[in-house]
Design an enzyme around this catalytic site. Structure first.
Site, mmCIF file in Angstrom:
data_model
loop_
_atom_site.group_PDB
_atom_site.id
_atom_site.type_symbol
_atom_site.label_atom_id
_atom_site.label_comp_id
_atom_site.label_asym_id
_atom_site.label_seq_id
_atom_site.Cartn_x
_atom_site.Cartn_y
_atom_site.Cartn_z
ATOM 1 N N GLU A 66 0.873 -1.172 0.000
ATOM 2 C CA GLU A 66 0.000 0.000 0.000
ATOM 3 C C GLU A 66 0.912 1.225 0.000
ATOM 4 O O GLU A 66 1.813 1.321 0.837
ATOM 5 C CB GLU A 66 -0.875 0.000 1.256
ATOM 6 N N ARG B 8 5.978 -12.876 9.332
ATOM 7 C CA ARG B 8 6.609 -11.570 9.127
ATOM 8 C C ARG B 8 8.048 -11.606 9.587
ATOM 9 O O ARG B 8 8.414 -12.364 10.488
ATOM 10 C CB ARG B 8 5.907 -10.493 9.970
ATOM 11 N N LYS C 142 4.934 0.874 9.351
ATOM 12 C CA LYS C 142 4.915 2.136 8.621
ATOM 13 C C LYS C 142 4.335 3.256 9.479
ATOM 14 O O LYS C 142 4.800 4.388 9.422
ATOM 15 C CB LYS C 142 4.091 1.976 7.342
#
Ligand code: ATP
Ligand code: MG
Length: 578
Positions: A40, A283, A293
C-alpha cells in the site's frame, strides 16, 4: 559491486511455499506461476518488505514465472505519489524487475461491476447503520452478531442505493455496501464485512472520479484474480481473512465472467483472470528495530530522525543510505528462510549478512577517524612516494591502487598509548609498529600540549621498506595511516543502533520506543581519507581497514567534500557489551 548470495553457504531454498509451487507445477495445476508484490503506498518500504519482495519476485525468477508490482491504493487519504516512486525505486534497487506495474485503482470499474453482481446474486446489501452501530451489531469472539435491520433489502433497492452511493449522493459514512455472509460465523471477518465505503476524497491515481472506495479484502482478492495470480503470498495476520478472500474470489468468479472484465479490455489490459490461492508466511521482525509504517511515520513527523531516508531508519531508503547492499538483504532473507513461525530475530543476523557481503565485495581503503600526527624524522621534508596497495586481499581481480606516502602521516589516536594497558600491541613510546604497507616505525618522541598528545616523532627502519630484506621482520602490531599532505578531510558519520534496548516497541509501563532512543546513534567527526576514497562515486562501499565498512553518502558526498557513513563495524561491538 554486490555479490549474490553464495550458494556454498546458503542452504538450498526448500521452504513450504516452494514445495507447494513445485507440486502445482508438477501436477499441471499451473503451467507457470504468477505472483505479485502488493504494497500500500502509504509509507516507505522497510526491511520486512524486503522479505516479501525477495519471496514474490524470487519465486517468479526461480520457477520461470512472472511477478507484478501492484500498488494497493484503496485508501486514498493516506496514500501519496511520493511513496509510489520510492517503492518502485526500492524494488529495482533490490535487483528485481516487475512483469507489469499495476494499481488496484486500475480495477475500480471491475470492482464496481463485481459489486453489482454480488447484489444481484443476493450476496451483498447496502446498510444504513453507522460505523458504531455496525460494531455493536457485530458481536464478539464469544457472542454471535445480530443481523442489521437493512440486511433483507430487495435486490432492486440495494442496486438503486449502491448506484446512488457511486453517484456521490450520500455523505461519508452514511452507508456501506456489505457482503451478506454469516453474522454468527466464528470468524468475525465473515460477519457481513464491508465491501465499499463512502469517502469523498481525492485519489492519487483516479482523482475525484470515485466517491466510494472498495475495502482491502475485497479489492485485494479481486485484484489477484484479475491479474491471474496463482500464489498470493502474504503475512500471517491475513490467515483469518483467507475465508473472506476465497468468498470474494468464488462469488464474483471473474474467471468465468468476461462481462465484468470489459473495462479492462477497453483499457488494453489482457484477460488473465484466475482463481488465486492465498498462502501466508511469517513476518520478518528484528530486535532493536521498529518496523511498522505507522510508527516510522510518527518518528519522521516527531523529528526523532532526519526523514524516511535517515541512515538509522529501517526503511529500504534508509538502510541503502547507510550502506546496506541488495546482496546483503538477499543473503539475510535466504538465511532467515520462509516459515509460518513468527519470531523476533536478532539484529546480528542482518548486520552479519552485511559484513559478509561487503567483506567479499567492498574494496579496501585507509581512513583515519580520530587523527593523530606522526612525523618520520629520517625522511626529507619533500619526500613523496607512491605505494601500490591491493584493492582487495582475497580478490586479485579487484586490482591495485596508488597510495601516497610522505614524511607526515595521520594515524588513529587510539593506536597510540603513552601508558599502554596490558596486551596493547600498537604504538607506545620507544616501541615499534608496522605502518601498513610502508615499513616499521619507531616512536622516539611524544609531543604534548598539556595532557594531550599532539604529535609523535620517530624513525622508519630503512631495511623494512617494501621490497627490502627486512620488510617481513616480525612485529606485533600493524596500523593504518594516511599521508597528511595528500589525505582529504572527510565528514564521517558514525551511525549506531537507534534504540538502546532490544525491544523498543514493548509499550510496557507506559513507555514507548521514544524512551529508548540511543543518544549515540549518530556522531559526526572530521577524519582523513586517502585520495582513492575521496574520489569514490556516491554509494560506493569500502572497508576502511581496521575500522569498519563505510559508504560514500548517496546525496552529500563529493570528491571535494567527501562524506562517509559507517554502515557497520567490523565486529559486533554490541555482543561484546552484553
Ligand atoms: P506495516 O504493517 O509495516 O505498515 P504493511 O503490512 O501494512 O506494513 P503493506 O504495504 O500492506 O505493508 O505490505 C506489502 C506486502 O509486504 C504485504 O504482502 C505484506 O504482507 C508484506 N510485508 C509487510 N511487512 C512485512 C514483514 N515485516 N515481513 C514480511 N513481509 C511483510
Ligand atoms: Mg498494511
Amino acid at each position: 559491486m554486490s555479490a549474490s548470495p553464495d550458494s556454498s553457504t546458503t542452504p538450498a531454498r526448500n521452504d513450504f511455499i516452494r514445495q507447494i509451487v513445485r507440486e502445482d507445477l508438477a501436477s499441471g495445476k499451473h503451467d507457470a506461476i504468477r505472483t505479485r508484490f502488493p504494497p500500500e503506498p502509504n509509507g516507505y518500504l522497510h526491511i520486512g518488505h524486503a522479505k516479501a519482495i525477495c519471496l514474490d519476485f524470487g519465486l517468479a525468477q526461480e520457477f520461470g514465472g512472472r511477478c507484478n508490482l501492484r500498488l494497493d491504493d484503496t485508501n486514498p487519504a493516506k496514500e501519496d505519489p511520493e511513496y509510489v516512486r520510492a517503492i518502485q525505486d526500492d524494488v529495482q534497487w533490490l535487483g528485481f524487475e516487475w512483469n507489469a506495474l499495476r494499481h488496484a485503482s486500475d480495477y475500480f470499474e471491475v470492482f464496481y461491476l463485481a459489486a453489482e453482481k454480488l447484489i444481484r446474486q443476493g450476496d451483498a446489501y447496502v446498510d444504513d447503520l453507522t460505523a458504531d452501530e455496525v460494531r455493536e451489531y457485530r458481536g464478539t469472539l464469544t457472542e454471535a452478531g445480530r443481523p442489521s435491520p437493512f440486511r433483507d433489502r430487495s435486490v432492486e433497492e440495494n442496486l438503486d442505493l449502491f448506484r446512488r452511493m457511486r453517484a456521490g449522493e450520500f455523505a461519508d459514512g452514511a452507508r456501506t455496501l456489505r457482503a451478506k455472509i454469516d453474522m454468527a460465523s466464528g470468524n468475525i471477518n465473515l460477519r457481513d464485512p464491508a465491501l465499499y465505503r463512502i469517502k469523498h476524497v481525492e485519489h492519487q491515481n483516479t482523482g475525484n472520479a470515485w466517491p466510494i472506495y472498495p475495502m482491502y479484502d475485497y479489492a485485494h482478492s479481486l485484484s489477484d484474480a484479475i491479474e491471474g495470480i496463482t500464489h498470493s503470498l502474504c503475512t500471517l495476520e491475513f490467515e483469518d481473512h483467507r475465508p473472506l478472500y476465497d468468498w470474494c474470489v468464488e462469488k464474483v468468479d471473474l474467471a468465468n465472467s468476461p462481462e465484468l472484465l470489459a473495462p479492462l479490455l477497453a483499457k488494453g489490459l489482457p484477460n488473465e483472470a484466475s482463481r488465486p490461492r492465498q498462502i501466508e508466511f511469517s513476518r520478518l521482525n528484528f530486535n532493536y528495530l521498529v518496523m511498522s509504517k505507522r510508527k516510522l511515520l510518527a518518528m519522521v513527523n516527531d523529528g526523532l530522525v532526519d526523514g524516511w531516508d535517515d541512515p538509522r531508519m529501517p526503511t529500504l531508503q534508509g538502510i541503502r543510505r547507510r550502506g546496506y547492499t541488495p546482496g546483503a538483504l538477499r543473503l539475510m532473507v535466504d538465511r532467515v528462510g520462509i516459515s509460518k513461525q513468527n519470531s523476533l530475530l536478532d539484529i546480528s543476523i542482518l548486520e552479519g549478512a552485511l559484513r559478509e557481503d561487503l567483506d567479499a565485495s567492498a574494496q579496501r581503503r585507509m581512513g583515519v577517524i580520530d587523527p593523530l600526527k606522526v612525523v618520520i624524522t629520517n625522511l626529507d621534508e619533500a619526500h613523496e612516494e607512491s605505494l601500490t596497495f591491493p584493492n582487495h586481499p582475497k580478490d586479485e581481480s579487484a586490482g591495485t591502487r596508488a597510495v601516497p606516502f610522505s614524511r607526515e602521516l595521520w594515524i588513529e589516536r587510539e593506536d597510540f598509548e603513552e601508558v599502554p594497558p596490558k596486551g596493547f600491541k600498537r604504538l607506545i613510546p620507544g616501541g615499534e609498529v608496522r605502518l601498513r604497507g610502508a615499513g616499521i616505525f619507531r616512536c622516539d618522541e611524544v609531543i604534548k600540549d598539556g595532557e594531550r598528545v599532539v604529535e609523535i616523532r620517530g624513525t622508519l627502519d630503512p631495511e623494512s621498506r617494501p621490497g627490502m630484506a627486512g620488510a617481513d621482520r616480525k612485529i606485533k602490531g600493524t596500523i593504518h595511516w594516511v599521508s597528511a599532505r595528500h589525505a582529504v578531510p572527510a565528514e564521517i558519520r558514525l551511525y549506531d543502533r537507534l534504540f538502546t534496548v532490544a525491544d523498543p516497541d514493548n509499550d510496557e509501563g507506559g513507555k514507548s520506543y521514544r524512551d529508548y532512543l540511543n543518544p549515540e546513534s549518530r556522531r559526526t567527526v572530521t577524519g582523513y581519507v586517502e585520495p582513492a576514497a575521496a574520489t569514490a562515486t556516491p554509494e560506493s562501499s569500502f572497508q576502511f581497514e581496521r575500522t569498519g565498512y563505510f559508504v560514500a553518502d548517496r546525496y552529500d558526498h563529493t570528491s571535494q567534500r567527501p562524506v562517509f557513513n559507517r554502515s557497520v563495524t567490523l565486529r559486533d561491538t554490541w555482543a561484546a557489551k552484553a
